[in-house]
Design a protein around this motif. Structure first.
Motif, PDB file in Angstrom:
ATOM      1  N   ALA A  85      -2.538  15.899 -16.704  1.00  0.00           N
ATOM      2  CA  ALA A  85      -3.838  15.184 -16.511  1.00  0.00           C
ATOM      3  C   ALA A  85      -3.459  13.902 -16.586  1.00  0.00           C
ATOM      4  CB  ALA A  85      -4.630  15.705 -17.687  1.00  0.00           C
ATOM      5  N   ALA A  86      -2.652  13.405 -17.430  1.00  0.00           N
ATOM      6  CA  ALA A  86      -2.272  11.867 -17.324  1.00  0.00           C
ATOM      7  C   ALA A  86      -1.598  11.499 -16.105  1.00  0.00           C
ATOM      8  CB  ALA A  86      -1.078  11.554 -18.579  1.00  0.00           C
ATOM      9  N   THR A  87      -0.833  12.188 -15.441  1.00  0.00           N
ATOM     10  CA  THR A  87      -0.247  11.754 -13.979  1.00  0.00           C
ATOM     11  C   THR A  87      -1.403  11.865 -12.916  1.00  0.00           C
ATOM     12  OG1 THR A  87       0.312  14.215 -13.600  1.00  0.00           O
ATOM     13  CG2 THR A  87       1.908  12.921 -14.482  1.00  0.00           C
ATOM     14  N   LYS A 112       3.419  14.796  -8.215  1.00  0.00           N
ATOM     15  CA  LYS A 112       4.337  15.871  -8.244  1.00  0.00           C
ATOM     16  C   LYS A 112       5.007  15.911  -9.640  1.00  0.00           C
ATOM     17  CE  LYS A 112       4.217  16.720  -3.616  1.00  0.00           C
ATOM     18  NZ  LYS A 112       3.690  18.060  -3.322  1.00  0.00           N
ATOM     19  N   PHE A 113       5.010  15.051 -10.361  1.00  0.00           N
ATOM     20  CA  PHE A 113       5.761  15.151 -11.768  1.00  0.00           C
ATOM     21  C   PHE A 113       4.853  16.184 -12.405  1.00  0.00           C
ATOM     22  CE2 PHE A 113       5.609  14.013 -16.226  1.00  0.00           C
ATOM     23  CZ  PHE A 113       6.855  13.995 -16.374  1.00  0.00           C
ATOM     24  N   GLY A 114       3.619  15.869 -12.471  1.00  0.00           N
ATOM     25  CA  GLY A 114       2.617  16.572 -13.245  1.00  0.00           C
ATOM     26  C   GLY A 114       2.420  17.889 -12.624  1.00  0.00           C
ATOM     27  N   ALA A 115       2.401  18.219 -11.511  1.00  0.00           N
ATOM     28  CA  ALA A 115       2.410  19.489 -10.843  1.00  0.00           C
ATOM     29  C   ALA A 115       3.850  20.477 -11.175  1.00  0.00           C
ATOM     30  CB  ALA A 115       2.439  19.525  -9.209  1.00  0.00           C
ATOM     31  N   SER A 116       4.812  19.639 -11.327  1.00  0.00           N
ATOM     32  CA  SER A 116       5.992  20.177 -11.704  1.00  0.00           C
ATOM     33  C   SER A 116       6.145  20.892 -13.380  1.00  0.00           C
ATOM     34  CB  SER A 116       7.357  19.420 -11.803  1.00  0.00           C
ATOM     35  OG  SER A 116       7.400  19.094 -10.320  1.00  0.00           O
ATOM     36  N   ASP A 147       1.020  -1.272   0.066  1.00  0.00           N
ATOM     37  CA  ASP A 147       0.141  -0.231  -0.085  1.00  0.00           C
ATOM     38  C   ASP A 147       0.878   1.366   0.067  1.00  0.00           C
ATOM     39  OD1 ASP A 147      -2.205  -1.421  -0.083  1.00  0.00           O
ATOM     40  OD2 ASP A 147      -2.701  -1.429   1.905  1.00  0.00           O
ATOM     41  N   PHE A 148       1.925   1.356   0.772  1.00  0.00           N
ATOM     42  CA  PHE A 148       2.984   2.354   0.640  1.00  0.00           C
ATOM     43  C   PHE A 148       3.411   2.581  -0.729  1.00  0.00           C
ATOM     44  CE2 PHE A 148       7.093   4.088   0.793  1.00  0.00           C
ATOM     45  CZ  PHE A 148       6.698   5.479   1.182  1.00  0.00           C
ATOM     46  N   ARG A 149       3.869   1.560  -1.342  1.00  0.00           N
ATOM     47  CA  ARG A 149       4.200   1.553  -2.845  1.00  0.00           C
ATOM     48  C   ARG A 149       3.092   2.115  -3.728  1.00  0.00           C
ATOM     49  NH1 ARG A 149       5.666  -3.350  -2.767  1.00  0.00           N
ATOM     50  NH2 ARG A 149       3.888  -4.309  -3.850  1.00  0.00           N
ATOM     51  N   LEU A 150       2.058   1.763  -3.465  1.00  0.00           N
ATOM     52  CA  LEU A 150       0.788   2.399  -4.290  1.00  0.00           C
ATOM     53  C   LEU A 150       0.773   3.926  -3.987  1.00  0.00           C
ATOM     54  CD1 LEU A 150      -1.646  -0.562  -4.295  1.00  0.00           C
ATOM     55  CD2 LEU A 150      -0.244   0.304  -6.308  1.00  0.00           C
ATOM     56  N   LEU A 151       0.805   4.314  -2.691  1.00  0.00           N
ATOM     57  CA  LEU A 151       0.684   5.725  -2.255  1.00  0.00           C
ATOM     58  C   LEU A 151       2.075   6.380  -3.042  1.00  0.00           C
ATOM     59  CD1 LEU A 151      -0.752   7.880  -0.574  1.00  0.00           C
ATOM     60  CD2 LEU A 151       0.837   7.271   1.217  1.00  0.00           C
ATOM     61  N   TRP A 152       3.254   5.712  -2.865  1.00  0.00           N
ATOM     62  CA  TRP A 152       4.276   6.528  -3.370  1.00  0.00           C
ATOM     63  C   TRP A 152       4.303   6.587  -4.861  1.00  0.00           C
ATOM     64  CZ3 TRP A 152       7.987   4.476  -6.700  1.00  0.00           C
ATOM     65  CH2 TRP A 152       9.334   4.917  -6.670  1.00  0.00           C
ATOM     66  N   CYS A 153       3.810   5.888  -5.526  1.00  0.00           N
ATOM     67  CA  CYS A 153       3.750   5.835  -6.905  1.00  0.00           C
ATOM     68  C   CYS A 153       2.678   7.082  -7.448  1.00  0.00           C
ATOM     69  CB  CYS A 153       3.332   4.473  -7.521  1.00  0.00           C
ATOM     70  SG  CYS A 153       4.414   3.327  -7.819  1.00  0.00           S
ATOM     71  N   GLY A 154       1.555   7.225  -6.716  1.00  0.00           N
ATOM     72  CA  GLY A 154       0.376   7.978  -6.848  1.00  0.00           C
ATOM     73  C   GLY A 154       1.001   9.356  -6.584  1.00  0.00           C
ATOM     74  N   GLU A 155       1.604   9.391  -5.489  1.00  0.00           N
ATOM     75  CA  GLU A 155       2.050  10.790  -5.127  1.00  0.00           C
ATOM     76  C   GLU A 155       3.458  11.224  -6.169  1.00  0.00           C
ATOM     77  OE1 GLU A 155       2.735  14.316  -2.637  1.00  0.00           O
ATOM     78  OE2 GLU A 155       1.294  13.026  -3.223  1.00  0.00           O
ATOM     79  N   THR A 156       4.265  10.303  -6.285  1.00  0.00           N
ATOM     80  CA  THR A 156       5.232  10.784  -7.209  1.00  0.00           C
ATOM     81  C   THR A 156       4.814  11.166  -8.657  1.00  0.00           C
ATOM     82  OG1 THR A 156       6.705   9.233  -6.217  1.00  0.00           O
ATOM     83  CG2 THR A 156       7.429   9.898  -8.245  1.00  0.00           C
ATOM     84  N   ALA A 157       3.758  10.397  -9.272  1.00  0.00           N
ATOM     85  CA  ALA A 157       3.275  10.943 -10.370  1.00  0.00           C
ATOM     86  C   ALA A 157       2.516  12.200 -10.415  1.00  0.00           C
ATOM     87  CB  ALA A 157       2.008  10.048 -10.722  1.00  0.00           C
TER      88      ALA A 157
END
Length: 458
Positions: free
Chosen positions: A182-184, A28-32, A16-26
């Motif tokens: 949007a994709a992220t 942050k990429f889009g926000a950047s 579950d942390f791995r999924l949260l990590w992937c979602g949050e990282t994606a």
């Protein structure tokens, strides 16, 4: 994982942390990407003024002033994962609207401002829920590693996103860069939706009124009374978070520092793209790559934070990171063409490393120190003050840049970044080796209101 910790990394052993990590990282990429693409749309396609560019940055953060406190209460009442899912879905739709409007020939500064305001509102709920959700997802022993990994990956995603944003803007147009964001959020939605963990009940009523399970009055004339009770409960619960932040010397000091630092940070960041394009004369692709290079300091800061804190103490490490490294911000106004771009790269690198490392230490402190049942409200109360100064800084920088020019405005705003650390240096944080890990009975707690659960102290 450290040398003294034989357990495998959280990313390997905690699904579950791995999924949260992937979602949050994606996300942050889009926000950047958006952080570069939105100002570039305004500057290069809509020919916005310096004040309008600053206003656009302010609009993204202004919702914290209006929605921050109620969001903290609602996040404590509602399933936090559900709040994150709804916020991500709303952002996905809104960011898709920008390139769609560009294709239809309807893109305008007003539309960008509306999207910035609405996605900023979604970000208020997502960030508040996310901060309160992580301590429930991870055991206390895993939270320092989780914080470091999330902040480190966020910084890495920002580096790639910033560089990609400038490149996409140069090759395909700035508006099309919003499709990447949007994709992220779609990736974030998919990851969050697959998390199996369900939160530990806190014992609070989901409606925030009665605690006997009856909720609001269902008699014929009870609707208005129920609405008034709900309003009183909302104000009471907001007050709990505000009182704890205001009365607790540690939370108060960190919140005042965050507000002061963000005023200066957003001041220079809001006019940075205009400064690099108009004053220095850089192309869009170069701007994105340069900002990405400066942002790489965040990765170093995230992974150095725990090691330095373990060696010198959490409070001393915090002072070192937020005062020493951000002093390099004074190089940024010296940025020029050719080798002169190194001034921004080095200055931005120092600011990014110091701020991210400080955030890792502060996140770990707050998660251990704050009562779980109040964490959403405490987070929101501190965030309203921390993030509430961001739109003010953006607006002031826009006005200053218009009045005296971009380079003088950069001198004023970058000087404020290291100066903000004096708030911590002169506070109780500057007089101890380590930040506390639990609240003591002597630390003031919010006065309990009728029908509420008081926060336990350690």
């Amino acid at each position: 994982m450290t040398r003294d910790d034989p357990r495998p990394s959280l990313l390997r052993r905690h699904r579950d942390f791995r999924l949260l990590w992937c979602g949050e990282t994606a996300g942050k990429f889009g926000a950047s990407v958006t952080g570069v693409a939105m100002p570039l749309i305004a500057v290069s396609e809509l020919h916005a003024s310096t004040f309008q560019v600053g206003l656009l940055s302010a609009a993204s953060w202004a919702p914290w002033l209006v929605m921050g406190l109620p969001a903290g209460v609602w996040v404590d009442r509602l399933p936090r994962r559900t709040v994150m899912l709804v916020a991500a879905a709303v952002s996905l739709v809104l960011f898709t609207a920008v390139p769609a409007a560009a294709w239809a020939g309807r893109l305008s500064t007003g539309l960008l401002l509306a999207v910035a305001l609405l996605t900023g509102t979604s970000a208020v709920f997502f960030q508040t829920a996310y901060t309160a959700y992580l301590p429930d997802l991870l055991a206390p022993a895993d939270q320092p590693e989780g914080n470091a990994k999330l902040h480190g990956s966020a910084s890495a995603a920002q580096i790639v996103g910033l560089g990609s944003g400038g490149l996409v803007a140069q090759l395909a147009g700035a508006a099309n860069g919003m499709l990447a964001n949007a994709a992220t959020f779609l990736v974030s939605l998919l990851c969050l939706g697959r998390i199996r963990h369900r939160e530990t009940p806190t014992g609070r009523s989901g409606r925030g009124t009665d605690h006997d399970g009856r909720g609001t009055n269902h008699h014929g004339n009870g609707t208005n009374h129920g609405g008034r009770r709900a309003d009183r409960a909302l104000r009471r619960e907001i007050g709990e978070g505000l009182r704890l932040v205001a009365r607790d010397r540690w939370l108060r000091s960190l919140t005042l520092y965050g507000a002061t630092c963000n005023l200066a940070l957003m001041g220079y960041q809001s006019i940075l793209v205009a400064f690099l394009v108009r004053e220095v004369g850089l192309a869009s692709g170069t701007v994105g790559g340069l900002i990405a290079a400066a942002g790489s300091g965040g990765v170093l800061g995230a992974f150095a934070a725990r090691r330095v804190a373990a060696r010198v103490g959490t409070a001393r490490a915090l002072i070192l990171f937020v005062l020493g490294l951000p002093a390099l911000a004074l190089l940024i106004p010296l940025t020029g063409t050719g080798a002169g771009v190194l001034c921004y790269a080095v200055g931005g690198f120092g600011v990014s490393a110091g701020v991210v490392a400080g955030n890792v230490i502060k996140s770990g402190f707050q998660q251990h120190y704050c009562p779980p049942e109040l964490l959403g409200r405490i987070t929101a109360s501190a965030a309203v003050l921390n993030f509430g100064t961001i739109p003010v800084g953006a607006l002031l920088a826009g006005v200053l840049g218009t009045a005296v020019g971009l380079r003088p405005a950069m001198w004023v705003t970058t000087a404020g970044v290291p100066l903000a650390a004096l708030v911590l240096l002169l506070s109780p944080v500057g007089r101890v080796r380590d930040l506390p890990t639990a609240r003591r009975p002597a630390d003031p707690a919010p006065a309990p209101a009728p029908g509420t659960t008081t926060a336990a102290t350690a």
